[in-house]
Design an enzyme around this catalytic site. Structure first.
Site, short mmCIF file in Angstrom:
data_model
loop_
_atom_site.label_atom_id
_atom_site.label_comp_id
_atom_site.label_asym_id
_atom_site.label_seq_id
_atom_site.Cartn_x
_atom_site.Cartn_y
_atom_site.Cartn_z
N SER A 1 0.86 -1.18 0.00
CA SER A 1 0.00 0.00 0.00
C SER A 1 0.89 1.22 0.00
O SER A 1 2.03 1.18 0.49
CB SER A 1 -0.90 0.02 1.24
N TYR B 1 -1.38 -0.96 10.41
CA TYR B 1 -1.54 -1.43 9.03
C TYR B 1 -0.43 -0.88 8.15
O TYR B 1 0.15 -1.60 7.33
CB TYR B 1 -2.92 -1.00 8.52
#
Length: 253
Positions: free
Chosen positions: A144, A157
């Site tokens: 990401s 995350y």
């Protein structure tokens, strides 16, 4: 296009969102594709959608990537049906914590790293004997853009996705002599159910959008072609790279 004819691809976390889009594109380019996720009903629905689109070399296998028995079944059933494995897309991920990083409970921290990082490591480790039998292959990890520039509110995350980028580089170096390429895609803010909390939270959404020069959220079809490229011979001299698909957002550690 027919860049992937004759190839067998496994895509984890592929019954919706980014994973489904990638699975569909690989099938469109000629690959035999295995879709998977934790819920059987979702797997069946995804397979049905792909077959209704005309892609018949599709099977679905229920797989919780953090469970050893599920990963074993994923590979065994793929081999039984298609006879080999050429491509692995590690897309499955979780994010059970939103908020201040220090407030993240230990069990949620463990879940994030067990699914996002440890399971990716184990999926790669366990697929290697099968890729070696094919004299090479392609592995694509989905990280990401927050792994390149952490975003407040999803700290744990973000850290897990930074680890995926490092894992990609380590495996790329070690597996290059075996003709196994390992690359990474770092999506930005993509309109998916998984990212719902980011674009429905106006403050967080506006903060992220302000850092995107293209001025819009991404769609899943913005990513699928990048994955197909990395799996194809068009990328045969590319390994260890992370490609940010983020509308121009900051993409360097």
């Amino acid at each position: 296009m027919d860049r992937l004819i004759g190839k067998v691809a496994i895509v984890t976390g592929s019954t919706q969102g980014i994973g489904f889009a990638i699975a569909k594109r690989l099938a469109a380019e000629g690959a035999k594709v295995v879709v998977s996720s934790r819920q059987e009903v979702n797997v069946k629905e995804a397979v049905a959608k792909l077959k209704n689109l005309g892609y018949q070399n599709i099977i679905g296998i229920v797989c919780h990537v953090a469970k050893p028995e599920d990963r074993k079944r994923l590979y065994e059933e793929t081999l039984n049906k298609f006879g080999g494995i050429d491509i692995l897309i590690c897309n499955a991920a979780v994010n059970p914590h939103v908020g201040f990083t220090a407030d993240c409970p230990e069990d949620k921290w463990d879940k994030i790293f067990d699914v996002n990082v440890k399971s990716t490591f184990l999926l790669i480790k366990e697929v290697l004997p099968h890729l070696k039998k094919r004299n090479g292959g392609s592995i694509v990890n989905v990280s990401s853009v927050v792994g390149l520039k952490p975003v407040q509110g999803i700290g744990p995350y973000s850290v897990s996705k930074t680890a995926i980028i490092a894992l990609t580089k380590v495996f790329a170096n070690e597996l290059a002599p075996l003709n196994i390429r390992v690359n990474c895609i770092a999506p930005g803010l993509i309109r998916t159910l998984f990212a719902k909390h980011m674009f429905e939270n106006k403050t967080l959404h506006d903060s992220i959008l302000s850092a995107i020069p293209m001025g819009r959220m991404g769609e899943t079809n913005d990513l699928e072609g990048v994955a197909a490229f990395l799996c194809s011979d068009d990328a045969k001299y590319i390994t260890g790279e992370t490609i940010a698909v983020a509308g121009g957002a900051h993409s360097r550690l």
